[in-house]
Every structure is written in structure tokens, then in C-alpha cells.
Design an enzyme around this catalytic site. Structure first.
Site, PDB file in Angstrom:
ATOM      1  N   HIS A 171     -50.640 -14.960  -5.383  1.00  7.75           N
ATOM      2  CA  HIS A 171     -51.426 -15.607  -4.326  1.00  7.75           C
ATOM      3  C   HIS A 171     -52.541 -14.698  -3.803  1.00  7.75           C
ATOM      4  O   HIS A 171     -53.524 -15.174  -3.238  1.00  7.75           O
ATOM      5  CB  HIS A 171     -50.506 -16.027  -3.182  1.00  7.75           C
ATOM      6  CG  HIS A 171     -51.007 -17.194  -2.384  1.00  7.75           C
ATOM      7  ND1 HIS A 171     -52.351 -17.446  -2.179  1.00  7.75           N
ATOM      8  CD2 HIS A 171     -50.347 -18.185  -1.731  1.00  7.75           C
ATOM      9  CE1 HIS A 171     -52.492 -18.540  -1.431  1.00  7.75           C
ATOM     10  NE2 HIS A 171     -51.295 -19.003  -1.154  1.00  7.75           N
ATOM     11  N   ASP A 394     -53.647 -31.696 -18.159  1.00  4.07           N
ATOM     12  CA  ASP A 394     -53.398 -32.313 -19.465  1.00  4.07           C
ATOM     13  C   ASP A 394     -53.750 -31.323 -20.568  1.00  4.07           C
ATOM     14  O   ASP A 394     -54.909 -30.958 -20.744  1.00  4.07           O
ATOM     15  CB  ASP A 394     -54.230 -33.591 -19.603  1.00  4.07           C
ATOM     16  CG  ASP A 394     -53.905 -34.392 -20.855  1.00  4.07           C
ATOM     17  OD1 ASP A 394     -53.218 -33.861 -21.745  1.00  4.07           O
ATOM     18  OD2 ASP A 394     -54.354 -35.548 -20.947  1.00  4.07           O
TER      19      ASP A 394
END
Length: 459
Positions: A171, A394
Site C-alpha cells: 500500500h 480480464d
């Protein structure tokens, strides 16, 4: 074989010589990348862990090849975190030091595994994370947070031909927008291996340097607190410590677009609000009520606000580092539970409006002081994952059937619902004895016989 919804995942079977290091496919800059004060917060010294379930697998060779290529553009993720320690500093105090990235091209960790489970069997237990899900991410043997590589990936092939992709992204290097940008670029190069990614990532963190430090100390923003040496703060009551002192159980609730409109109807015509504003207000209210806290205790709602378009000069496209600050709404327990929903929404809206350009600069300046930390004492932290496009990933065999966090914590996540772009799933962990109470307050407004507006308590 059908699996019980409470059954743990079977063990992973790792391929030989796992894991491997995936290095950038061509030479990358070798330098130290200094992190901004936003990146460097102790509050962000953990990794964001995503889990994706796909109906069909993509070949491991292709995933490795595209990862190697995308790491040329995102080369800091192939580096290692370091501290700005002087020769006389004690390594044990590295957590207090300014961080930087050694962009050395050492590589990302990539593990290959298989698991005796099908896509449909996983979907049966996908509503709430459990500890056995940690099997889906290779555990790097690292002594401290700083020793762990910034990017760890595990691809697990399933019995039916499907796959689970689990990622751990530091992060301190990326926020939610940045992690989504990186993952989509990785997927793009998997499906279009001869192309270049559409937008080049912007690495420099100087955009969030304080403009001109003032001669006086900046005011302490309400989302933060300051460590005071020899203080008795540890003796005071902390909701955060109270929650972590016992086993936590995830609560997961899904709200449809019509559910959210019903919540909003409690605010109009008095006030117009966004989906986030009304659901965050309702969640905060339900969370506080379920904890049965002292009426005089000050409670806070902290939520991330993207400031890429709120500061001058504007942040360049492709900026994938931390570009958010925490907005803070606060009041007493009594003031919150005796209020109605539209008044709580007003507190959230006021917290958003308070984050002006000057306020952001003041926060950046304030964070120079390493004694400043995010105030988690009696705060609910909400992070919105539902508007980042994470669910659209995807790799060439279709979008995921499930996406979400690998684990659940007391931080609250607003998650996308696959196939229903206007729905939101609320995920937060609470002590087991409080989950049903929280769920009651969260869903009470759905009872058609309930004439009391959500958030309104009888006086």
C-alpha cells in the site's frame, strides 16, 4: 463433491521450485525512489490483498510473460522497500523512519499452485473470507513488513479448469486506484502482448510535497492524533484495541440499487446525497449502535478521498501512488445515535467539503512529523472498492466470477457485486457476539413494518 459453506479450503499443491522471481523483461532505471508523506504513513504499512476467481484458466507462461513486461513500466513494484537510516540508527526502529524504494529490478514473487476444488464450490463459500483463504497467497518468509517484496502473486489452478489469482500489493507504493491501474495494465498486456499499455504510469512522488512549509505548526487534522512521549493514552479506552482483543467474524451485507434508493428516500427532500454518503452514514450509525459505547465518547468516521483532481497543480494521468487523504466526520455516540440519517449524511458531506487544497497541503506538512498517526482509537474506516473497476479485470478468458479481499478486518470495505454494477456489498469484521446486532441495525430499514427512519432513536 459439494462442500459445506463452513468448510475450509483444501491445501494448495505447489509446483516444483516455487515461488519464482519475475523480473522486468528489459532494463529499468536503477535508483532510489523517495515516497511522499502520503505513501509513508504508518497507517499504510501493509499490503492490499485481492482475490479473483475465473471460470477458465490462462496459461502460466503467458501470465508470467505479461507480468515481466508490465514490470518494465511499473519497475518500482519489482524493487524493495528501504528506510532512510543513517549508519548510527538502530534497525529495530525502522518503522519510524522515512521509506524509499530501491528500484533494483529484483523482481516480483510469483507462485504456481493447484487446489482440489471447483469454481462452483468456491462460489458457495465466497460470501465471507475465512482464514483458510490465506492458502491462496504464498507466504513470503519475511522478518518485517519492510523485508516483504512489494508485489506477491499466486495463481491457483482449480480442478474444473478455472483459476484463482491472488495478489498482494504494498500500500505504500499504490492506493486503490493505483492497484486497479496496475492490474488492468497487466491484464491488457496478457491479451495484447504486442501492444504498449495505454497510459504510461507516473512514478515521481514530488507532486505531493508540501508547497511551502509555514513557520508555525499546522493544525492537527481530526483524522489524526499525535503520540506524546510518556503519555497515559494507552490507559484510555480504545474501540480499536477492544475489537482486536477478541476473535473477529466477518459480516457481509449486500444492498441493491433499490435498497440504496430506499435509504436515500429518508434524506430527501431535506438533502441530496450520493450512494457512498448515505451508505457510509448508515454503516457508521449501525456500527456505533452495535458496539454499545459510552454516550460521551467521541466517535469518528474516516473514509478515503481521492485528491488527484483536488490539488494544484493537477496530478498527471497514470499516477498510481497514494493520491488520497482521509476525510473525517466526528461526533459523540449520543449525538450520533440520537440523530436521524440525513443529519449524519450532513456530517459526511461537511467532512468532504473540508478537504480544500489548503487543508490537503496542511496535512502533507503535518505528516512530516513522524509522531503523527491516523486516529483509530474510536474510528470506523471505510474504503470504497466498488468504483475502482476492479471487478472488470480480464486476462483474456472473461471477467471474474468473484473479486474481493483475501481477508476481512475491522476496516470496512464497500465491494462491487459481480454482474450488478449498482449494488454494493458491505464487509466488516466484528466480535462474533456483535455481528447479529450489527446486521439488525443495517437491515432494519428494509422492514416494511418499520416506521422508524434508520438512525432515528426514540427519545
Amino acid at each position: 463433491m459439494q462442500r459445506s459453506s463452513n468448510e475450509e479450503l483444501p491445501d494448495c499443491c505447489y509446483q516444483e521450485n516455487q515461488p519464482s522471481l519475475i523480473k522486468p523483461s528489459s532494463p529499468t532505471p536503477n535508483h532510489m525512489l523517495h515516497l511522499s508523506n502520503l505513501d509513508d504513513q504508518k497507517f499504510l504499512r501493509f499490503s492490499i490483498k485481492y482475490i479473483y476467481l475465473f471460470q477458465n484458466s490462462v496459461t502460466i507462461h503467458l501470465l508470467k510473460l505479461s507480468l515481466s513486461r508490465v514490470l518494465v513500466d511499473y519497475y518500482p513494484l519489482a524493487g524493495r522497500l528501504k528506510t532512510l537510516l543513517s549508519p548510527h540508527d538502530d534497525d529495530d526502529h525502522g518503522d519510524d523512519q522515512k521509506l524509499q524504494v530501491d528500484c533494483n529490478g529484483e523482481g516480483a514473487v510469483f507462485a504456481e499452485a493447484s487446489m482440489d476444488i471447483t469454481v462452483q464450490e468456491f462460489l458457495q463459500i465466497s460470501h465471507k473470507p475465512n482464514k483458510s483463504w490465506r492458502k491462496l497467497l504464498f507466504r513470503v518468509d519475511a522478518r518485517t513488513f519492510l523485508d516483504a517484496p512489494p508485489l506477491v502473486i499466486q495463481v491457483t489452478k482449480l480442478r474444473c479448469g478455472g483459476m484463482i489469482v491472488c495478489t498482494s500489493i504494498n500500500h505504500c507504493l499504490c492506493d486503490g486506484i493505483g492497484t486497479s491501474q496496475f492490474l488492468h495494465d497487466w491484464a491488457y498486456l496478457t491479451t495484447k502482448p504486442i501492444d504498449s499499455i495505454p497510459i504510461t504510469p507516473f512514478h515521481s512522488r514530488h507532486m505531493f510535497k508540501p508547497r511551502s512549509p509555514s513557520s508555525h505548526l499546522p493544525l492537527l487534522h481530526p483524522a489524526f492524533t499525535k503520540n506524546v512521549p510518556n503519555s497515559t493514552a494507552e490507559d484510555s479506552f480504545s474501540v480499536n484495541r477492544y475489537l482486536h482483543s477478541q476473535p473477529l467474524v466477518p459480516a457481509s451485507l449486500t444492498y441493491t440499487a433499490s435498497n440504496i434508493m430506499r435509504l436515500k428516500s429518508q434524506c430527501v427532500p431535506s438533502i441530496k446525497c450520493t450512494t457512498f454518503e448515505v451508505l457510509a452514514s448508515h454503516t457508521w450509525l449501525s456500527w456505533v449502535k452495535s458496539l454499545n459505547l459510552a454516550p460521551s465518547l467521541e466517535v469518528k468516521l474516516l473514509f478515503s478521498m481521492n485528491i488527484r483532481n483536488r490539488v494544484n497543480p493537477k496530478i498527471p494521468k497514470g499516477y498510481y501512488a497514494n493520491g488520497f487523504v482521509l476525510a473525517c466526520a466526528k461526533t459523540t455516540v449520543k449525538g450520533l445515535v440520537n440523530s436521524n440519517l440525513h443529519n449524519v449524511v450532513k456530517l459526511v458531506q461537511e467532512a468532504k467539503l473540508a478537504l480544500t487544497d489548503d487543508c490537503v497541503n496542511s496535512i502533507l506538512e503535518m505528516l512530516e512529523d513522524k509522531n503523527i498517526k491516523t486516529d483509530l482509537t474510536a474510528s470506523l474506516v471505510i474504503s470504497q472498492w466498488s468504483k475502482l473497476g476492479l471487478e472488470d479485470l480480464d486476462f483474456g478468458e472473461g471477467k471474474p466470477l468473484h473479486m474481493g479481499p483475501l481477508t476481512s478486518d475491522i476496516y470496512c470495505l464497500f465491494l462491487p457485486v459481480i454482474g450488478h454494477p449498482n449494488d454494493i456489498r458491505v464487509l466488516v469484521s466484528l466480535p462474533k457476539g456483535l455481528v447479529s446486532k450489527f446486521e439488525y441495525y443495517m437491515n432494519r430499514f428494509l422492514d416494511s413494518n418499520n416506521v422508524e427512519a434508520t438512525g432515528n432513536c426514540e427519545k
